[in-house]
Design an enzyme around this catalytic site. Structure first.
Site, PDB file in Angstrom:
ATOM      1  N   HIS A   1      -9.568   1.181   5.411  1.00 55.12           N
ATOM      2  CA  HIS A   1      -8.254   1.456   6.006  1.00 55.12           C
ATOM      3  C   HIS A   1      -8.382   2.482   7.130  1.00 55.12           C
ATOM      4  O   HIS A   1      -9.147   3.441   7.024  1.00 55.12           O
ATOM      5  CB  HIS A   1      -7.275   1.952   4.939  1.00 55.12           C
ATOM      6  CG  HIS A   1      -5.858   1.906   5.408  1.00 55.12           C
ATOM      7  ND1 HIS A   1      -5.333   2.841   6.258  1.00 55.12           N
ATOM      8  CD2 HIS A   1      -4.874   0.997   5.185  1.00 55.12           C
ATOM      9  CE1 HIS A   1      -4.070   2.527   6.530  1.00 55.12           C
ATOM     10  NE2 HIS A   1      -3.770   1.408   5.881  1.00 55.12           N
TER      11      HIS A   1
ATOM     12  N   ASN B   1       0.868  -1.181   0.000  1.00 55.96           N
ATOM     13  CA  ASN B   1       0.000   0.000   0.000  1.00 55.96           C
ATOM     14  C   ASN B   1       0.902   1.228   0.000  1.00 55.96           C
ATOM     15  O   ASN B   1       1.526   1.544   0.999  1.00 55.96           O
ATOM     16  CB  ASN B   1      -0.894  -0.038   1.258  1.00 55.96           C
ATOM     17  CG  ASN B   1      -1.758   1.207   1.387  1.00 55.96           C
ATOM     18  OD1 ASN B   1      -1.806   2.038   0.476  1.00 55.96           O
ATOM     19  ND2 ASN B   1      -2.436   1.336   2.516  1.00 55.96           N
ATOM     20  N   PHE B   2       0.938   1.915  -1.144  1.00 58.59           N
ATOM     21  CA  PHE B   2       1.833   3.076  -1.276  1.00 58.59           C
ATOM     22  C   PHE B   2       1.296   4.306  -0.541  1.00 58.59           C
ATOM     23  O   PHE B   2       2.019   5.272  -0.365  1.00 58.59           O
ATOM     24  CB  PHE B   2       2.000   3.447  -2.756  1.00 58.59           C
ATOM     25  CG  PHE B   2       2.904   2.540  -3.551  1.00 58.59           C
ATOM     26  CD1 PHE B   2       3.492   1.424  -2.986  1.00 58.59           C
ATOM     27  CD2 PHE B   2       3.178   2.827  -4.893  1.00 58.59           C
ATOM     28  CE1 PHE B   2       4.336   0.600  -3.738  1.00 58.59           C
ATOM     29  CE2 PHE B   2       4.017   2.023  -5.646  1.00 58.59           C
ATOM     30  CZ  PHE B   2       4.590   0.902  -5.080  1.00 58.59           C
ATOM     31  N   LYS B   3      -0.001   4.291  -0.206  1.00 63.53           N
ATOM     32  CA  LYS B   3      -0.638   5.479   0.406  1.00 63.53           C
ATOM     33  C   LYS B   3      -0.385   6.694  -0.506  1.00 63.53           C
ATOM     34  O   LYS B   3      -0.513   6.550  -1.708  1.00 63.53           O
ATOM     35  CB  LYS B   3      -0.119   5.662   1.829  1.00 63.53           C
ATOM     36  CG  LYS B   3      -0.265   4.361   2.654  1.00 63.53           C
ATOM     37  CD  LYS B   3       0.025   4.518   4.099  1.00 63.53           C
ATOM     38  CE  LYS B   3      -0.159   3.173   4.806  1.00 63.53           C
ATOM     39  NZ  LYS B   3       0.095   3.224   6.230  1.00 63.53           N
TER      40      LYS B   3
ATOM     41  N   SER C   1       3.862  -1.923  10.465  1.00 65.61           N
ATOM     42  CA  SER C   1       5.318  -1.982  10.667  1.00 65.61           C
ATOM     43  C   SER C   1       5.930  -3.325  10.268  1.00 65.61           C
ATOM     44  O   SER C   1       6.855  -3.819  10.919  1.00 65.61           O
ATOM     45  CB  SER C   1       5.678  -1.621  12.117  1.00 65.61           C
ATOM     46  OG  SER C   1       5.337  -0.265  12.364  1.00 65.61           O
TER      47      SER C   1
ATOM     48  N   GLU D   1      -4.927  -4.646  10.892  1.00 63.57           N
ATOM     49  CA  GLU D   1      -3.846  -3.674  11.045  1.00 63.57           C
ATOM     50  C   GLU D   1      -4.082  -2.857  12.309  1.00 63.57           C
ATOM     51  O   GLU D   1      -4.858  -1.888  12.285  1.00 63.57           O
ATOM     52  CB  GLU D   1      -3.823  -2.712   9.859  1.00 63.57           C
ATOM     53  CG  GLU D   1      -3.612  -3.357   8.524  1.00 63.57           C
ATOM     54  CD  GLU D   1      -3.113  -2.348   7.483  1.00 63.57           C
ATOM     55  OE1 GLU D   1      -2.008  -2.537   6.999  1.00 63.57           O
ATOM     56  OE2 GLU D   1      -3.829  -1.375   7.204  1.00 63.57           O
TER      57      GLU D   1
ATOM     58  N   GLU E   1      -6.577   4.857   8.056  1.00 64.17           N
ATOM     59  CA  GLU E   1      -6.295   6.262   7.727  1.00 64.17           C
ATOM     60  C   GLU E   1      -7.516   6.932   7.113  1.00 64.17           C
ATOM     61  O   GLU E   1      -7.749   8.121   7.322  1.00 64.17           O
ATOM     62  CB  GLU E   1      -5.070   6.344   6.804  1.00 64.17           C
ATOM     63  CG  GLU E   1      -3.795   6.070   7.598  1.00 64.17           C
ATOM     64  CD  GLU E   1      -2.664   5.439   6.814  1.00 64.17           C
ATOM     65  OE1 GLU E   1      -2.738   5.389   5.572  1.00 64.17           O
ATOM     66  OE2 GLU E   1      -1.703   4.971   7.462  1.00 64.17           O
TER      67      GLU E   1
ATOM     68  N   GLY F   1       2.955   2.501  10.747  1.00 64.09           N
ATOM     69  CA  GLY F   1       3.895   3.600  10.550  1.00 64.09           C
ATOM     70  C   GLY F   1       4.678   3.982  11.793  1.00 64.09           C
ATOM     71  O   GLY F   1       5.329   5.025  11.832  1.00 64.09           O
TER      72      GLY F   1
HETATM   73  P1  13P Z   1       3.252   0.529   7.686  1.00 64.53           P
HETATM   74  O1  13P Z   1       3.758  -0.737   7.064  1.00 64.53           O
HETATM   75  O2  13P Z   1       3.967   1.762   7.208  1.00 64.53           O
HETATM   76  O3  13P Z   1       3.178   0.425   9.164  1.00 64.53           O
HETATM   77  O4  13P Z   1       1.733   0.711   7.171  1.00 64.53           O
HETATM   78  C1  13P Z   1       0.866  -0.358   7.260  1.00 64.53           C
HETATM   79  C2  13P Z   1      -0.390  -0.036   6.519  1.00 64.53           C
HETATM   80  O5  13P Z   1      -1.151   0.825   6.911  1.00 64.53           O
HETATM   81  C3  13P Z   1      -0.643  -0.759   5.265  1.00 64.53           C
HETATM   82  O6  13P Z   1      -1.948  -0.556   4.821  1.00 64.53           O
END
Ligand code: 13P
Length: 229
Positions: free
Chosen positions: A88, A6-8, A193, A157, A90, A163
């Site tokens: 997600h 997931n590049f966000k 992570s 997650e 976020e 993150g």
């Molecule tokens: P990180 O791997 O940066 O912790 O992010 C996880 C995530 O939100 C994947 O969707």
């Protein structure tokens, strides 16, 4: 195993193209049964050849129409995108998506036959209350979701692990995944992570069917290490 990147809000159209070329060259040796997914930002969606699935991080529940700033089915169909991330943390936290809104989005993309990676995860204050609170919270994030949908993949997650560099411990992952598996008989990914240094241990946990990776997926080299082991 499933390995999803997931590049966000990272990478451009140009860098995504280079990334995919580099990644595919590195993962030629991957196990045939392993499946790789890449979720770039919407501006980098395109047609790509290769042994991976390109998915959308988000879309609005419409064919097309007046929804400023959103993309819909029409924009995904241009590139034959049939896979989407929904729920997600976020989007729940920063974009204000409620469980009801998320459930409507899920139902829409289910009706369109999409493969859905549906994300759930508790914040730190819920984790601190203990396992029962965690399970209740995760169950509340399944409200309105058809968990029998054949093209459903779930991603657990924990918000406090995303993150932060602090992944959940193997015991925490094992407990939560095994508890979730009693409720949902679907592939279950872990995210939060994940990096090359801990991915092997996490995929070996009973109840983990794959990984959803953010930061450590942004470099092809690092994501390839996670896939190949
Ligand atoms: P990180 O791997 O940066 O912790 O992010 C996880 C995530 O939100 C994947 O969707």
């Amino acid at each position: 195993m499933i390995f999803a990147a997931n590049f966000k809000t990272n990478h451009t159209r140009e860098s995504t193209k280079k990334y995919i070329e580099a990644l595919l060259a590195k993962i030629i040796a991957k196990k045939e049964e392993d499946k790789v997914y890449i979720f770039p930002p919407a501006t980098a969606l395109d047609r790509y050849e290769g042994d991976f699935v390109l998915g959308a991080q988000n879309a609005y529940m419409t064919q097309n129409g007046a929804f400023t700033g959103e993309i819909g089915l029409q924009q995904l169909e241009e590139f034959d995108i049939k896979t989407i991330l929904i729920g997600h943390s976020e989007r729940r936290q920063f974009l204000g998506e409620s469980q009801m809104f998320i459930a409507d989005k899920f139902a829409y993309f289910q009706s369109c036959g999409f493969e859905i990676i549906y994300c759930i995860g508790e914040p730190l204050e819920v984790r601190q209350e203990g396992r029962e609170s965690v399970m209740n919270f995760l169950l509340s994030q399944l409200e309105g979701i058809d968990i029998s949908y054949e093209k459903l993949i779930v991603a657990y997650e924990p918000v406090w692990a995303i993150g932060t560099g602090r992944s959940a411990t193997s015991q925490e992952i094992a407990f939560t995944h095994q508890a979730l598996k009693k409720i949902i008989q679907k592939p279950l990914l872990y995210g939060g992570s994940v990096k090359p240094e801990n991915s092997e241990e996490i995929v070996s946990i009973n109840g983990v069917d794959g990984l959803l990776v953010g930061s450590a997926s942004l470099e092809a080299e690092s994501f390839a290490k996670i896939i190949i082991g």
